[in-house]
Motif scaffolding. Structure first.
Motif, mmCIF file in Angstrom:
data_model
loop_
_atom_site.group_PDB
_atom_site.id
_atom_site.type_symbol
_atom_site.label_atom_id
_atom_site.label_comp_id
_atom_site.label_asym_id
_atom_site.label_seq_id
_atom_site.Cartn_x
_atom_site.Cartn_y
_atom_site.Cartn_z
ATOM 1 N N GLU A 289 1.188 -0.978 0.013
ATOM 2 C CA GLU A 289 -0.021 0.028 -0.158
ATOM 3 C C GLU A 289 1.222 1.405 0.174
ATOM 4 O O GLU A 289 1.760 1.345 0.489
ATOM 5 C CB GLU A 289 -1.262 0.082 1.439
ATOM 6 C CG GLU A 289 -2.103 -0.793 1.010
ATOM 7 C CD GLU A 289 -3.115 -1.106 1.949
ATOM 8 O OE1 GLU A 289 -2.654 0.175 3.240
ATOM 9 O OE2 GLU A 289 -4.321 -1.822 2.380
ATOM 10 N N ARG A 290 0.169 2.519 -0.358
ATOM 11 C CA ARG A 290 0.851 3.526 -0.348
ATOM 12 C C ARG A 290 2.172 3.990 -1.292
ATOM 13 O O ARG A 290 3.012 4.289 -0.307
ATOM 14 C CB ARG A 290 0.466 3.977 0.883
ATOM 15 C CG ARG A 290 -0.792 4.288 1.663
ATOM 16 C CD ARG A 290 -0.817 5.225 2.298
ATOM 17 N NE ARG A 290 -2.928 4.942 2.800
ATOM 18 C CZ ARG A 290 -3.548 6.019 2.042
ATOM 19 N NH1 ARG A 290 -3.125 6.653 1.921
ATOM 20 N NH2 ARG A 290 -5.004 5.417 2.815
ATOM 21 N N ASP B 268 0.615 3.396 7.898
ATOM 22 C CA ASP B 268 -0.025 4.538 7.155
ATOM 23 C C ASP B 268 1.533 5.270 7.262
ATOM 24 O O ASP B 268 2.293 5.532 7.853
ATOM 25 C CB ASP B 268 -1.104 5.793 6.136
ATOM 26 C CG ASP B 268 -2.437 4.314 6.196
ATOM 27 O OD1 ASP B 268 -2.204 3.160 6.108
ATOM 28 O OD2 ASP B 268 -3.256 5.373 6.342
ATOM 29 N N PHE C 265 -10.504 2.269 8.569
ATOM 30 C CA PHE C 265 -10.558 1.457 7.768
ATOM 31 C C PHE C 265 -10.663 1.624 5.785
ATOM 32 O O PHE C 265 -10.165 2.499 5.936
ATOM 33 C CB PHE C 265 -11.927 -0.056 7.619
ATOM 34 C CG PHE C 265 -10.793 -0.906 9.157
ATOM 35 C CD1 PHE C 265 -10.111 -1.581 8.767
ATOM 36 C CD2 PHE C 265 -11.986 -0.420 10.240
ATOM 37 C CE1 PHE C 265 -10.004 -2.389 10.349
ATOM 38 C CE2 PHE C 265 -11.611 -0.885 10.820
ATOM 39 C CZ PHE C 265 -10.745 -2.249 11.469
ATOM 40 N N GLN D 243 -10.600 10.053 2.069
ATOM 41 C CA GLN D 243 -8.988 10.371 1.673
ATOM 42 C C GLN D 243 -8.136 11.385 1.400
ATOM 43 O O GLN D 243 -7.712 9.784 0.608
ATOM 44 C CB GLN D 243 -8.870 8.650 2.571
ATOM 45 C CG GLN D 243 -8.031 8.377 3.497
ATOM 46 C CD GLN D 243 -7.910 7.380 3.899
ATOM 47 O OE1 GLN D 243 -8.054 6.192 3.209
ATOM 48 N NE2 GLN D 243 -7.282 6.193 5.252
HETATM 49 C C1 DGJ Z 1 -6.621 2.620 6.030
HETATM 50 C C2 DGJ Z 1 -5.658 3.485 4.940
HETATM 51 O O1 DGJ Z 1 -5.736 4.875 5.143
HETATM 52 C C3 DGJ Z 1 -5.306 2.525 4.114
HETATM 53 O O2 DGJ Z 1 -4.181 2.979 3.381
HETATM 54 C C4 DGJ Z 1 -5.367 1.414 4.237
HETATM 55 O O3 DGJ Z 1 -4.163 0.358 4.899
HETATM 56 C C5 DGJ Z 1 -6.720 0.667 5.109
HETATM 57 N N1 DGJ Z 1 -7.298 1.941 6.224
HETATM 58 C C6 DGJ Z 1 -7.223 -0.768 4.911
HETATM 59 O O4 DGJ Z 1 -8.490 -1.192 6.328
#
Ligand code: DGJ
Length: 436
Positions: A130-131, A186, A259, A299
């Motif tokens: 992710e990210r 994150d 989430f 987000q």
């Molecule tokens: C929130 C985070 O900002 C996302 O990148 C991801 O990890 C989700 N949670 C997973 O539920």
């Protein structure tokens, strides 16, 4: 028969023009010449852009957009607690996509910059990537990618790193670790004007603890996290840090931790990178007002400075509108953020910590001449469609800007009693954290 064919063609063309359909050979987004919020965006070959939780690198006059390729079936999973079960969704990692553009409007798919090809245990198909964020290192002439690496249950909480000689990859994966022995979720990367790079992590000691923000310096080649991070936010459980600088001010835009569900953004400002950071509350502004509390159903993920002529203080905020039941269908919401500053003193010597220098300053070499300013207003403005090069609607054009102080968040008395202020929070749970 002919009538219905003509009708269907007309409907298809209309849908393409409106940006609702995949149109091979042309991007619906390009047809509009605008950034459109919350729709599927198409690349120059008509493919749906898969670059979620994304970030941008501007290199040699080209924008490189890195993001999660989520074009896989969404899985339902749960965490079982003694007294309850928490359900969540995820997609197994395919890899990190890269798209390029010269104008932020027309995107070319450069393919997978980092593939989840099983060549390392972090890159196995069942894992989570992710990210991604990428910086160019002038010294090594390498592009360095950092990425949140996890398993299907989000229990690893690690940062992975990969390098490449080209911005589009392929990136060579180097491994992962928990930054300064904290579980990190994150994160973002930030490069200071002097070339020093930092990683900001939403960290926690135990899985159910509220997250705090740490600022870790990176080694000179950007490939290692250095010890003694600064705790820049206490355990407020903020996620998705977006760090950027305007004039001599630092801005840290964050989300709550819910989430994939949208929640209220909160922005913090500081005069020095290490803090202290003060909250300005939720910067969402404009219509629809009922969307302010959920950041226009998105987000935030990353900030890019905009250089529209005569429009200082404008950033493009990249955000995701997650579709938790089918994550590959998530869309993008990119909005302008405007910062206005108030000049306190026209020109003054200030130390690097942002304090006005005085005559008995012990280290005059650290001083620099800057305009001493204070933040007056921060606004993340809703747009359903806009042109980042000319559609900022500055004062005097279509949008009536009301200059004035944004609501500055007042900390609850109980919070101040517990944490003192936002200055690095309470005593960290382990040694080695730099309290500044
Ligand atoms: C929130 C985070 O900002 C996302 O990148 C991801 O990890 C989700 N949670 C997973 O539920």
């Amino acid at each position: 028969m002919l009538m219905s064919l003509a009708l269907s063609t007309t409907v298809t063309v209309l849908l393409c023009l409106l940006g609702f359909r995949k149109c091979s050979g042309a991007s619906a987004w390009t047809l509009k010449g605008k950034i459109v919020s919350g729709e599927h965006w198409l690349d120059d070959e008509g493919g749906i852009i898969q670059a979620h939780g994304g970030s941008m690198l501007f290199h040699n006059q080209t924008y490189f957009w890195y993001g999660e390729n989520k074009d896989a079936p969404t899985e339902w999973r749960s965490w079982k607690m003694p007294d309850q079960e928490w359900w969540y969704t995820r997609t197994p990692a395919l890899g990190i996509s890269c798209y390029s553009s010269s104008d932020l409007l027309n995107w070319h798919n450069e393919g997978m910059a980092l593939k989840a090809d099983g060549s390392h245990e972090d890159l196995e198909a069942g894992q989570t990537l992710e990210r991604p964020r990428v910086l160019y290192n002038n010294l090594t002439q390498q592009f360095v990618m950092w990425v949140h690496v996890d398993d299907a249950g989000y229990s690893l909480c690690r940062l992975g790193m990969a390098v490449s000689a080209a911005p589009t990859g392929p990136f060579r994966y180097q491994g992962s670790m928990q930054a300064n022995d904290q579980r990190n979720g994150d994160f973002t990367l930030f490069k200071e004007d002097n070339g020093t790079a930092y990683v900001v992590t939403a960290s926690q000691k135990q899985s159910m603890d509220p997250r705090f923000m740490l600022l870790h310096e990176l080694s000179i080649d950007f490939q290692r996290v250095l010890p003694n991070p600064f705790r820049i936010l206490p355990p407020l459980d903020r996620e998705s840090p977006v760090l950027f600088k305007y004039e001599a001010h630092y801005f840290l835009l964050t989300s709550g931790s819910t989430f994939w569900s949208p929640n209220a953004a909160e922005i913090f400002t500081a005069r020095a990178l290490e803090g202290p950071y003060a909250s300005w509350g939720n910067p969402c502004h404009g219509e629809p007002m009922d969307q302010h509390g959920i950041t226009f159903s998105s987000q935030a993920s990353f900030a890019i400075p905009l250089q529209a002529p005569g429009a200082p203080g404008h950033f493009l905020i990249m955000a995701d509108r997650w579709q938790s039941n089918d994550l590959k269908e998530s869309t993008y919401v990119w909005l302008p953020l405007h910062i206005s500053l108030r000049v306190q003193k026209p020109l003054q010597l200030v130390s690097k910590s942002g304090e006005a220098a005085n005559d008995d300053n012990e280290d005059p070499g650290q001083d620099e001449a800057v305009r001493l300013t204070a933040v007056r207003r921060i606004a993340l403005e809703w747009r359903s469609a806009w042109d980042p090069h000319s559609g900022l609607n500055l004062p005097g054009t279509s949008l009536k800007y009301r200059e004035g102080r944004s609501r500055v968040h007042r900390l609850p008395v109980a919070f101040v009693a517990r944490y003192g202020s936002y200055i690095h929070g309470p005593e960290p749970p382990d040694a080695g954290l730099n309290k500044g």
